[in-house]
Design a protein around this motif. Structure first.
Motif, PDB file in Angstrom:
ATOM      1  N   SER A 242       9.005 106.195  56.474  1.00 32.39           N
ATOM      2  CA  SER A 242       9.974 106.530  57.516  1.00 32.39           C
ATOM      3  C   SER A 242      10.738 105.304  57.960  1.00 32.39           C
ATOM      4  O   SER A 242      10.233 104.180  57.931  1.00 32.39           O
ATOM      5  N   ALA A 243      11.996 105.511  58.366  1.00 29.94           N
ATOM      6  CA  ALA A 243      12.866 104.445  58.849  1.00 29.94           C
ATOM      7  C   ALA A 243      13.622 104.961  60.067  1.00 29.94           C
ATOM      8  O   ALA A 243      13.692 106.171  60.305  1.00 29.94           O
ATOM      9  N   GLN A 248      14.818 107.387  55.629  1.00 29.95           N
ATOM     10  CA  GLN A 248      13.596 106.994  54.940  1.00 29.95           C
ATOM     11  C   GLN A 248      13.957 105.885  53.953  1.00 29.95           C
ATOM     12  O   GLN A 248      15.133 105.680  53.654  1.00 29.95           O
ATOM     13  N   ARG A 249      12.967 105.148  53.484  1.00 28.94           N
ATOM     14  CA  ARG A 249      13.253 104.023  52.596  1.00 28.94           C
ATOM     15  C   ARG A 249      12.229 103.954  51.475  1.00 28.94           C
ATOM     16  O   ARG A 249      11.101 104.431  51.604  1.00 28.94           O
ATOM     17  N   ILE A 250      12.661 103.341  50.373  1.00 34.30           N
ATOM     18  CA  ILE A 250      11.795 103.093  49.236  1.00 34.30           C
ATOM     19  C   ILE A 250      12.093 101.689  48.711  1.00 34.30           C
ATOM     20  O   ILE A 250      13.172 101.151  48.957  1.00 34.30           O
ATOM     21  N   PRO A 251      11.156 101.074  47.982  1.00 34.11           N
ATOM     22  CA  PRO A 251      11.460  99.785  47.362  1.00 34.11           C
ATOM     23  C   PRO A 251      12.426  99.986  46.198  1.00 34.11           C
ATOM     24  O   PRO A 251      12.119 100.675  45.240  1.00 34.11           O
ATOM     25  N   CYS A 252      13.618  99.378  46.279  1.00 39.89           N
ATOM     26  CA  CYS A 252      14.637  99.590  45.251  1.00 39.89           C
ATOM     27  C   CYS A 252      15.763  98.593  45.459  1.00 39.89           C
ATOM     28  O   CYS A 252      16.158  98.343  46.609  1.00 39.89           O
ATOM     29  N   ASP A 253      16.292  98.039  44.376  1.00 41.15           N
ATOM     30  CA  ASP A 253      17.393  97.084  44.488  1.00 41.15           C
ATOM     31  C   ASP A 253      18.636  97.519  43.719  1.00 41.15           C
ATOM     32  O   ASP A 253      19.434  96.689  43.311  1.00 41.15           O
ATOM     33  N   MET A 254      18.820  98.825  43.528  1.00 39.17           N
ATOM     34  CA  MET A 254      20.075  99.300  42.954  1.00 39.17           C
ATOM     35  C   MET A 254      21.215  99.015  43.920  1.00 39.17           C
ATOM     36  O   MET A 254      21.016  99.006  45.139  1.00 39.17           O
ATOM     37  N   SER A 255      22.418  98.815  43.387  1.00 36.78           N
ATOM     38  CA  SER A 255      23.557  98.457  44.227  1.00 36.78           C
ATOM     39  C   SER A 255      24.724  99.400  43.982  1.00 36.78           C
ATOM     40  O   SER A 255      24.532 100.560  43.621  1.00 36.78           O
ATOM     41  N   GLY A 256      25.968  98.899  44.192  1.00 32.67           N
ATOM     42  CA  GLY A 256      27.154  99.731  44.128  1.00 32.67           C
ATOM     43  C   GLY A 256      27.243 100.592  42.884  1.00 32.67           C
ATOM     44  O   GLY A 256      26.979 100.145  41.777  1.00 32.67           O
ATOM     45  N   GLY A 257      27.630 101.846  43.057  1.00 34.16           N
ATOM     46  CA  GLY A 257      27.681 102.820  41.971  1.00 34.16           C
ATOM     47  C   GLY A 257      26.506 103.764  41.989  1.00 34.16           C
ATOM     48  O   GLY A 257      26.574 104.874  41.466  1.00 34.16           O
ATOM     49  N   ALA A 258      25.383 103.315  42.608  1.00 29.81           N
ATOM     50  CA  ALA A 258      24.196 104.162  42.714  1.00 29.81           C
ATOM     51  C   ALA A 258      24.262 105.094  43.915  1.00 29.81           C
ATOM     52  O   ALA A 258      23.446 106.011  44.031  1.00 29.81           O
TER      53      ALA A 258
END
Length: 311
Positions: A242-243, A248-258
């Motif tokens: 929860s955020a 909500q959040r998950i560990p992830c480093d995708m950036s622009g376009g995702a």
């Protein structure tokens, strides 16, 4: 922040997942004009009395969008942007084919070619795609700040369009996004493709509302990081937590376009099917974000989906 230039109420710092990727030929190639904004629709009878902001494209504009987004243009828009190397938490998807997930190409409110990620979901009209609201219009903004010339390409991979392209017929966002940049989720209704309706061809992900946050999540997207540059489907996975701000959040480093890419719970790696519980919205405000945030799909998201499914 979410998308460049998006006004919103003061909130914690965020990193954008969308971007501007103008073509070198933008001065000589112009996109079809944006359709006039439709009156805000209302949720289905018996539901809460929230309003939904809808935007419809004319038949001519949909035809122009299909002509505008050639294979060459789709590939070029990725070549025109480099957001750095793909991060260590993001991996190329090597599993079963994911025809429900694709690239959502459009011309943004600034007139630049760009893209997000979107997902075909189960619906009674077999024509609904879910994405992030900031992909289809700016939050806390005037109606004219819509994206235009929009097509969804399911199963996109290195220029291949195995199911063709589906022109967006209408976009729907919660009124809370239109006014306050809250609930970053959108439903998109697409036209029939040359072989029939969308989910008749590619299937659809289940979608859950008011689901308790937690469990393992697999998030997908087409980020503009190298070496893929939007040409391949990538993913992150981890436990959802929860955020603040009903996120909500998950560990992830995708950036622009995702942006707009699906968060799938209970993913069956043999079928590629799971349950959509959120969409990629934004990072954690760092240059190298290690967390991905997405909205909790509650009443606002349900109403948007329900109205889209009946169009």
């Amino acid at each position: 922040m979410r998308a460049m230039g998006t006004p919103r109420r003061p909130r914690r710092t965020r990193s954008a997942l969308t971007f501007v990727a103008a073509l070198a030929t933008a001065a000589t190639i112009t996109a079809p004009p944006v359709a006039a904004a439709a009156d805000a629709g209302t949720a289905a009878a018996g539901s809460a009395s929230r309003t939904i902001t809808t935007h419809e494209f004319t038949a001519k504009e949909r035809e122009q969008a299909l002509s505008y987004w050639t294979e060459k243009r789709m590939r070029q828009v990725g070549r025109d942007l480099d957001l750095g190397r793909t991060g260590p938490l993001t991996h190329p998807w090597k599993g079963v084919e994911m025809p429900t997930v694709g690239r959502l190409f459009f011309v943004n409110a600034d007139g630049a070619d760009t893209w997000c990620t979107a997902t075909a979901v189960d619906s009674r009209n077999r024509s609904v795609v879910m994405a992030a609201a900031h992909c289809v219009r700016r939050g806390s903004s005037i109606p004219e700040n819509y994206s235009s010339t929009m097509v969804f390409v399911p199963g996109y991979n290195r220029g291949e369009r195995p199911y063709g392209a589906f022109a967006a017929r209408a976009t729907l966002t919660p009124d809370s996004w239109t006014k306050e940049s809250v609930n970053d989720v959108a439903a998109i209704v697409v036209d029939r493709g040359y072989r029939g309706k969308l989910t008749e061809q590619v299937g659809g992900q289940a979608i859950a509302f008011d689901r308790k946050t937690g469990g393992n999540i697999t998030a997908f997207g087409y980020p503009a990081t190298r070496p893929q540059r939007g040409e391949e489907l990538l993913y992150c996975s981890g436990t959802a937590k929860s955020a603040p701000d009903n996120e909500q959040r998950i560990p992830c480093d995708m950036s622009g376009g995702a942006s707009g890419g699906p968060w799938l719970a209970d993913l069956d790696e043999h079928t590629g099917l799971g349950t959509l519980v959120s969409v990629n919205s934004h990072g954690n405000g760092l240059d190298h974000s290690t967390r991905m945030y997405g909205p909790v799909l509650g009443t606002a998201a349900r109403e948007v989906y329900d109205l889209a499914a009946g169009m």
